[in-house]
Design a protein around this motif. Structure first.
Motif: not given
Length: 181
Positions: A10, A13, A15, A17, A27-28, A75, A88, A134, A140-141, A143
Motif C-alpha cells: 500500500v 498508493m 487515498l 476522499s 499518497r500513503i 485497511f 495508515i 475502499l 477510494t484507493l 494505484r
DNA sequence: TGAGTGATTGACT
DNA sequence: GTCAATCACTCAT
C-alpha cells in the motif's frame, strides 16, 4: 499475500476522499501491520462492536475512535474471520490542501497528514465509514506509477505489546512526510 | 459498576 | 519534558 506484504504494497498508493463536497487526496507513505494473535492488535481479544469490520472481508475500511478524541483509519487485509489490518499512519498531501488545512486548523503541509488522527481529521473520515468498501466513493484507493524505492522497517509506534516487531514501514525517500519524525 | 488502558494530538512548562 | 482531552473496551469487584 500476508498482511506485512500488503502493508508494503500500500506504500505509494493514493487515498482519495470526497466527503462533504471536498475532494482531498494523499499518497500513503507510512503504514503498520496488525495481525491476528498479535497482542497489540484490537482483534487479539475477539470480535466486538467496534472492531467487527477488521474480521473481514478484505478491502474494507476499519475506522475506530481512540483516546476519546481521534479517529484512525485501517485497511482490512485478511480473509473473513482472521482479523488483520493495516493502520495508515501518514500521507503525503496531493490534492485539496486548502480544505485539509481548514479542517486541521493549521496550514503547514507537513502537519496535515503526518499521523493517523490527522489523516482522518484532514480528510473528513469518521466512524460513519467504518466497514466502508475502499473500491467505492467517497473513500477510494488508487494505484499509480510512483515507486517507493528503499523501504525502512521499524517497530510500531504507540503500543506497549509486541514492541519488537518491525511492522511499521515507510519509504526512505518519503521520510519528510512521516509521523513522529 | 468502576478503575485502568489505549494503534493520539496539541497546549503548555 | 508533562498533561488533558474524555470514548470503547477489558478486567476486577
Amino acid at each position: 499475500m500476508s498482511t506485512p506484504e500488503v502493508t508494503r504494497s500500500v506504500l505509494g498508493m493514493v487515498l482519495v476522499s470526497d466527503i462533504g463536497g471536498e475532494r482531498t487526496a494523499g499518497r500513503i507513505v507510512e503504514a503498520e501491520a496488525y495481525l491476528k494473535d498479535d497482542p497489540a492488535s484490537h482483534s487479539s481479544r475477539g470480535i466486538t462492536k467496534r472492531n467487527a469490520p477488521m474480521f473481514g472481508p478484505p478491502g474494507l475500511a476499519y475506522v475506530y475512535f481512540t483516546y476519546g478524541n481521534h479517529w484512525c483509519l485501517n485497511f482490512v487485509t485478511a480473509p473473513k474471520g482472521h482479523g488483520e489490518a493495516v493502520l495508515i499512519r501518514a500521507l503525503e498531501p496531493l490534492e485539496g490542501l486548502d480544505a485539509m488545512a481548514r479542517r486541521r486548523g493549521r496550514a503547514a503541509p507537513r502537519d496535515l497528514l503526518s499521523g493517523p488522527g490527522k489523516i482522518c481529521q484532514a480528510m473528513g473520515i469518521d466512524g460513519s465509514l467504518n466497514g466502508h468498501p475502499l473500491a467505492l466513493p467517497p473513500l477510494t484507493l488508487l494505484r499509480d506509477r510512483w515507486e517507493p524505492g528503499e523501504i525502512a522497517a521499524r517497530p510500531r509506534i504507540g503500543i506497549s505489546q509486541s514492541v519488537d516487531k518491525p511492522w511499521r514501514l515507510y519509504p526512505v525517500r518519503s521520510r519528510e512526510w512521516v509521523s513522529r519524525r
